[in-house]
Motif scaffolding. Structure first.
Motif, short mmCIF file in Angstrom:
data_model
loop_
_atom_site.label_atom_id
_atom_site.label_comp_id
_atom_site.label_asym_id
_atom_site.label_seq_id
_atom_site.Cartn_x
_atom_site.Cartn_y
_atom_site.Cartn_z
N MET A 33 1.25 48.64 -9.86
CA MET A 33 1.36 47.34 -10.49
C MET A 33 2.70 46.66 -10.23
SD MET A 33 -0.15 44.97 -12.00
CE MET A 33 -1.67 45.83 -12.41
N PRO A 34 3.84 47.37 -10.29
CA PRO A 34 5.11 46.68 -9.97
C PRO A 34 5.12 46.06 -8.58
CG PRO A 34 5.54 48.77 -11.05
CD PRO A 34 4.08 48.74 -10.75
N TYR A 35 4.55 46.77 -7.61
CA TYR A 35 4.49 46.22 -6.26
C TYR A 35 3.55 45.02 -6.18
CZ TYR A 35 6.82 50.56 -4.98
OH TYR A 35 7.71 51.60 -4.89
N ALA A 36 2.46 45.08 -6.95
CA ALA A 36 1.53 43.94 -6.95
C ALA A 36 2.18 42.71 -7.57
CB ALA A 36 0.26 44.32 -7.72
N LEU A 37 3.03 42.92 -8.59
CA LEU A 37 3.66 41.78 -9.25
C LEU A 37 4.69 41.10 -8.36
CD1 LEU A 37 4.12 43.26 -12.85
CD2 LEU A 37 2.43 41.56 -12.10
N VAL A 38 5.38 41.86 -7.53
CA VAL A 38 6.41 41.26 -6.65
C VAL A 38 5.85 40.91 -5.28
CG1 VAL A 38 8.25 42.51 -7.82
CG2 VAL A 38 7.20 43.51 -5.79
N SER A 39 4.60 41.24 -5.02
CA SER A 39 4.02 40.98 -3.71
C SER A 39 3.97 39.50 -3.33
CB SER A 39 2.62 41.58 -3.62
OG SER A 39 1.75 41.00 -4.58
N PRO A 40 3.77 38.55 -4.28
CA PRO A 40 3.76 37.14 -3.85
C PRO A 40 5.04 36.72 -3.14
CG PRO A 40 2.82 37.32 -6.04
CD PRO A 40 3.35 38.67 -5.69
N TYR A 41 6.19 37.24 -3.61
CA TYR A 41 7.45 36.89 -2.94
C TYR A 41 7.44 37.38 -1.50
CZ TYR A 41 12.21 37.44 -1.32
OH TYR A 41 13.35 37.44 -0.55
N PHE A 42 7.03 38.61 -1.29
CA PHE A 42 7.05 39.17 0.07
C PHE A 42 6.03 38.48 0.96
CE2 PHE A 42 8.88 42.61 -2.49
CZ PHE A 42 10.02 42.86 -1.76
N LEU A 43 4.90 38.09 0.38
CA LEU A 43 3.91 37.36 1.17
C LEU A 43 4.45 35.99 1.60
CD1 LEU A 43 0.65 38.20 -0.84
CD2 LEU A 43 1.38 39.13 1.38
N LEU A 44 5.10 35.29 0.65
CA LEU A 44 5.69 34.00 0.99
C LEU A 44 6.82 34.15 1.99
CD1 LEU A 44 5.73 32.29 -2.52
CD2 LEU A 44 4.22 31.74 -0.59
N PHE A 45 7.63 35.19 1.81
CA PHE A 45 8.73 35.43 2.75
C PHE A 45 8.19 35.75 4.14
CE2 PHE A 45 11.69 38.40 4.82
CZ PHE A 45 12.79 37.56 4.94
N ALA A 46 7.11 36.51 4.20
CA ALA A 46 6.53 36.82 5.51
C ALA A 46 5.97 35.58 6.18
CB ALA A 46 5.42 37.88 5.35
N PRO A 52 8.44 32.44 11.08
CA PRO A 52 9.26 31.51 11.87
C PRO A 52 10.33 32.21 12.70
CG PRO A 52 8.94 30.67 9.66
CD PRO A 52 8.43 32.08 9.66
N LEU A 53 10.92 33.29 12.16
CA LEU A 53 11.92 34.03 12.93
C LEU A 53 11.30 34.61 14.20
CD1 LEU A 53 13.94 35.92 10.17
CD2 LEU A 53 14.80 34.14 11.68
N ALA A 54 10.16 35.27 14.03
CA ALA A 54 9.49 35.86 15.20
C ALA A 54 9.01 34.77 16.16
CB ALA A 54 8.31 36.71 14.73
N PHE A 55 8.56 33.65 15.61
CA PHE A 55 8.06 32.56 16.47
C PHE A 55 9.18 31.96 17.30
CE2 PHE A 55 6.84 28.14 17.25
CZ PHE A 55 5.55 28.31 17.74
N THR A 56 10.33 31.69 16.68
CA THR A 56 11.45 31.11 17.44
C THR A 56 12.02 32.11 18.44
OG1 THR A 56 12.93 31.75 15.62
CG2 THR A 56 12.09 29.48 15.63
N LEU A 57 12.04 33.40 18.08
CA LEU A 57 12.52 34.40 19.03
C LEU A 57 11.61 34.47 20.25
CD1 LEU A 57 14.46 36.70 19.75
CD2 LEU A 57 12.96 38.25 18.46
N TYR A 58 10.32 34.37 20.02
CA TYR A 58 9.37 34.42 21.13
C TYR A 58 9.55 33.23 22.07
CZ TYR A 58 4.84 34.24 23.52
OH TYR A 58 3.86 34.16 24.48
N TYR A 59 9.63 32.02 21.50
CA TYR A 59 9.72 30.84 22.35
C TYR A 59 11.13 30.59 22.87
CZ TYR A 59 4.93 29.34 21.75
OH TYR A 59 3.56 29.28 21.80
#
Length: 318
Positions: A33-46, A52-59
């Motif tokens: 449950m603690p991981y489920a509660l903080v998961s929205p932040y990590f999903l938004l950060f991803a 965007p970091l991976a996209f700019t590095l690729y291009y």
């Protein structure tokens, strides 16, 4: 009689007597449950950070333009940037404005926070008032400061004329433009940093100041020997945050030149962020802009590391 097992010290062993499915769900609730509660932040950060970091590095490894041309160049964009005079001009401007703005800002924020940390009447309204420049629109701040730094009728030139200083064209000259933009940054962010410093000062035990006062330490000595060393974690956060904001400076210099990302007629105050926007959205060279963004990221890491090591030494830490 009931066949429910009995624990001599705690009574019935309800945990052991739960059905296996219920025990599994209980364990899952506690651990997952603690991981489920903080998961929205990590999903938004991803989604809005890592992608965007991976996209700019690729291009950044491609010659990618508006026409749809995607051609592998490897480190070609980075090599071109390291030999680009306009890019290095933007780097010098960015670092210079950052230093001119940040050093006085940290000193003023510390002094302001120390003054607000004392007991006086109407503390809450006065403490809240230092955040007013932050909530003011950047455009409104730019309009005011462009008038203050106007060459012919600006208030700053008028005051300087009292001391025999000739009129300065704050937009056309390099160092004056740095100073003008730095004052805009300080006006907006000094109060914000002062509130953070004040929050850190509120956590310092008052017993330390009382013991120092009994030993005869003056307020100045208490500030240097107690406040600054105890405030080190807060200072590290503020300095790192200011480093990121200062090296990605965009709004103030852009509005100072009427929304143009050229940074003056000769790029005298164009920052790296303005250079990236110009290359990506005016020259439509997305690969080149992506490479510049990653070099800016490297510059931020270097600046943050230097500032972190410097702040750690405050108060005698080696």
């Amino acid at each position: 009689m009931s066949s429910t097992p009995f624990n001599g010290r705690r009574g019935y062993n309800h945990r052991r007597d739960r059905p296996p499915g219920r025990r599994w769900r209980s364990r899952l609730d506690v651990k997952a449950m603690p991981y489920a509660l903080v998961s929205p932040y990590f999903l938004l950060f991803a989604a809005f950070g890592l992608f965007p970091l991976a996209f700019t590095l690729y291009y950044s490894l491609y010659d990618y333009d508006l026409a749809g041309t995607v051609e592998w160049t490897g480190l070609g964009n980075y090599t071109a940037l390291l030999g680009d005079e306009d890019f290095w001009n933007a780097v010098v401007n960015t670092v210079s404005i950052f230093l001119i703005a940040t050093i006085p800002q940290m000193v003023l924020a510390l002094l302001l926070a120390n003054a607000l940390n004392k007991r006086f009447r109407f503390r809450l309204p006065i403490r809240m008032s230092v955040l007013l420049p932050l909530v003011t629109s950047v455009v409104a701040v730019a309009v005011v400061f462009t008038q203050l730094y106007a060459r012919d009728w600006g208030l700053v030139n008028w005051v300087l004329s009292w001391f025999g200083v000739d009129k300065t064209n704050w937009r056309a000259e390099r160092i004056p433009s740095w100073i003008a933009i730095a004052t805009m940054v300080d006006w907006r962010w000094t109060g914000y940093n002062a509130i953070i410093f004040l929050a850190g000062m509120q956590t310092i035990p008052r017993d330390l100041y009382e013991a120092a006062a009994i030993d005869g330490a003056s307020r100045r000595r208490q500030f240097w020997q107690i406040t600054l060393p105890m405030l080190r974690p807060t200072m590290i956060f503020v300095v790192l945050n200011s480093t990121i904001g200062g090296l990605t400076l965009f709004s103030e210099p852009t509005t100072f030149y009427n929304g143009n990302v050229d940074g003056g007629s000769q790029g005298q105050f164009q920052t790296v962020a303005m250079f990236i926007v110009k290359q990506g959205f005016r020259e439509f060279d997305y690969g080149y802009a992506a490479a510049a963004a990653w070099l800016l990221f490297l510059l931020i890491l270097i600046g943050a590391a230097i500032n972190f090591l410097f702040v750690r030494r405050i108060g005698g830490t080696k």
